[in-house]
Design a protein around this motif. Structure first.
Motif, short mmCIF file in Angstrom:
data_model
loop_
_atom_site.label_atom_id
_atom_site.label_comp_id
_atom_site.label_asym_id
_atom_site.label_seq_id
_atom_site.Cartn_x
_atom_site.Cartn_y
_atom_site.Cartn_z
N THR A 426 87.54 131.75 56.97
CA THR A 426 86.24 132.74 57.61
C THR A 426 87.04 134.53 57.47
O THR A 426 87.84 134.81 56.67
N GLU A 428 85.36 138.59 56.53
CA GLU A 428 84.85 139.46 56.72
C GLU A 428 84.00 140.73 55.09
O GLU A 428 85.49 140.98 54.43
N GLU A 429 82.91 141.06 55.12
CA GLU A 429 82.19 142.30 53.69
C GLU A 429 82.93 143.20 54.51
O GLU A 429 82.57 143.60 55.25
N ARG A 430 83.24 143.90 53.24
CA ARG A 430 84.02 144.54 53.73
C ARG A 430 82.72 146.17 53.95
O ARG A 430 83.21 146.79 54.89
N SER A 432 79.63 146.07 54.98
CA SER A 432 78.84 145.94 55.84
C SER A 432 79.67 145.22 57.07
O SER A 432 79.38 145.83 58.24
N GLY A 433 80.73 144.98 57.53
CA GLY A 433 81.96 144.53 58.57
C GLY A 433 80.79 143.06 58.73
O GLY A 433 81.92 142.64 59.38
N GLU A 434 80.07 142.43 58.38
CA GLU A 434 78.95 140.80 58.41
C GLU A 434 80.38 139.87 58.40
O GLU A 434 81.09 140.14 57.56
N ILE A 435 80.46 139.12 59.41
CA ILE A 435 81.76 138.31 59.33
C ILE A 435 81.32 137.02 58.97
O ILE A 435 79.78 136.42 58.63
N ARG A 436 81.49 135.99 57.76
CA ARG A 436 80.90 134.88 57.46
C ARG A 436 82.30 133.80 57.42
O ARG A 436 83.62 133.99 57.33
N GLN A 437 82.10 132.37 57.09
CA GLN A 437 82.65 130.95 57.36
C GLN A 437 81.91 130.08 55.93
O GLN A 437 80.67 130.27 55.49
#
Length: 517
Positions: A426, A428-430, A432-437
């Motif tokens: 997991t 985090e796109e720094r 946008s703050g979006e969490i990706r897996q």
């Protein structure tokens, strides 16, 4: 199987064999068995001291045992021991054939004195530079002690076993069917673990040693160079190291050591040790420093070790080096050696055809991604910053590979798993703050180094914000008479050649301090 040049070299080695022995092969109709048959045929054709038998009954095929007539030595190779393991094969042939090992008389007697049946199995990969030390050590133990047995297994060839035992890091060692240890181990380390009284006996011996003029704590390039320079001054010199060679032992290709176009870490570490042994230097291995007790001006300094040993010296050179930096995220520690790895050369072959991530966009990370791309199915490189820091030529090569994705500006937040092995990551796109897996099977961490200075936190030695030892132009620390060198210090650019120079300088500084005080 062997080219003419290799045959010539091997024939010269086999001339040292003094006792006849036999190779007993267990083969099937597969391609690898045919390759092994060709290899063994080439070997026995180089000397009349070896007989090849093809009636082996080992369930692992292809495999072969190296036995003296009428006697099982306990040395078995499952697979083709080429690559880094070819040296292990040559040494086993020589030692079974009567050529004496390089181990000390004390170590040989310790091996012979081991009691109880010890059945070792080691899973290795042909590209692993750490594996030969383990294979060679256990082979020697089997040759010297009839109660010790060892099978060296090519993990890439016996995938069913690797999957069943969930081997995800090499070398992986099993003893009597149970996990024993993972990672590089020296003969002395293995003996210390199976011979429970060894550490206590060694600690007692060290406690009887007289005060050193200069004592190096650490045996990497900096510690080794310091030892050579100190010993050449004719003063009483010692090296106490957790493992002689230090982080160099985990380094694959070295191409920037001036005057040496190419070498490998284990070879360089062996050369360093041989050079130090040319002088009257007391080398004390397997000694991990845990506490520094600095003396007052004019007094001796004392270092205490995890083994319970304690050594004193008039001057010290601290060269404990650095280790791989960890991410420090949930799941990393839980899945270490279960999908989380730090050595792509060693463990890469175990992930053939799988999806892995490389954490870090510096030279180490990009080089790891390039190497892994030729083995695994897919590589995702994740870099915290918005651009990679690796050399331009490496970045160009990486971007040219079809099975590599690059994710920039991403912070890894967790390593995911099913309780047994890694299943994903997991981040985090720094921006946008979006969490990706990402679903994957392996995570290779390549984010730099952290200095080995935890044992100094309660000492008066000044440390930087990064935990590095602060030194002056002569390598001296904030405590008179105590010097430091190499990756553990604030000196920039952590390179082998720089560590060697800094170690030499620290030894000269220590000698100068001795004669002036």
């Amino acid at each position: 199987m062997l080219d003419d040049n290799l045959k010539t070299q091997l024939k010269a080695y086999l001339a040292k064999v003094t006792q006849p022995f036999e190779i007993v092969a267990s083969l099937d109709d597969g391609a690898k068995s045919k390759e092994l048959h060709g290899l063994l045929t080439d070997i026995v054709g180089l000397t009349d001291k070896i007989t090849l038998k093809l009636d082996g009954q080992d369930a692992r095929r292809p495999s072969f045992a190296i036995n003296r007539p009428g006697e099982e030595t306990g040395v078995v190779f499952a697979g083709l021991p080429m690559g880094h393991e070819f040296t292990s094969l040559v040494l086993a042939l020589l030692q079974v054939g009567g050529h004496p090992p390089k181990a000390s008389d004390e170590v040989i007697e310790q091996i012979k004195g081991l009691e109880g049946e010890l059945h070792f199995e080691t899973y290795f990969s042909l590209s692993c530079q750490n594996c030969p030390d383990v294979v060679q050590a256990l082979n020697l133990m089997a040759i010297l002690n009839p109660d010790v047995h060892h099978v060296a297994i090519d993990g890439a060839l016996f995938k069913d076993e690797v999957e069943e035992r969930q081997v995800m890091s090499v070398p992986s060692i099993y003893l009597n069917g149970e996990p024993f240890d993972q990672g590089r181990m020296s003969l002395e380390q293995i003996l210390a673990k199976v011979d429970t009284g060894a550490a206590e006996r060694e600690a007692a011996k060290l406690g009887e040693k007289p005060t050193f003029d200069t004592l190096m704590i650490g045996g990497g390039p900096a510690g080794a160079a310091a030892a050579v320079y100190a010993a050449r001054k004719g003063i009483r010199t010692g090296v106490a190291a957790e493992r002689f060679g230090g982080q160099v032992l985990d380094t694959m290709a070295i191409e920037n050591l001036i005057s040496v176009p190419h070498t490998e870490g284990p070879k360089l570490a062996a050369a360093l040790e041989e050079h130090v042994k040319e002088y009257e230097v007391d080398i004390m291995n397997l000694q991990r420093a845990v506490k520094l007790l600095p003396g007052r001006p004019g007094e001796e300094h004392e270092v205490q070790f995890e083994s319970g040993a304690s050594l004193k010296a008039k001057t010290l050179v601290l060269a404990t080096g650095a280790r791989w930096r960890e991410m420090g995220v949930p799941g990393e520690a839980d899945y270490r050696n279960k999908g989380v790895a730090y050595c792509p050369h060693c463990d890469g072959p175990l992930f053939k055809g799988k999806h892995v991530a490389v954490i870090g966009g510096g030279n180490s990370g990009v080089e790891a991604a390039i190497d892994l791309a030729g083995i695994v199915g897919h590589v995702t490189l994740i870099e915290f910053m918005d651009e990679m820091r690796a050399d331009a030529v490496l970045q160009k090569k990486l971007r040219s590979l079809p099975n590599v994705d690059i994710v920039l500006g991403a912070r890894t937040t967790e390593v995911n798993g099913d309780g047994k092995r890694v299943t994903g990551l997991t981040y985090e796109e720094r921006a946008s703050g979006e969490i990706r897996q990402i679903d994957l099977q392996g995570v290779f961490v390549q984010i730099g180094l952290v200095p080995n200075t935890e044992w100094l936190k309660e000492s008066p030695i000044e440390l930087s914000e990064r935990g590095e030892i602060v030194v002056d132009a002569r390598g001296m620390t904030s405590v008179p008479g105590i010097f430091a060198a190499g990756d553990v210090t604030t000196v920039p650019y952590k390179q082998i050649v720089i560590a060697m120079g800094e170690g030499s300088k620290a030894a000269l500084g220590a000698f100068d301090h001795l004669i002036r005080s």
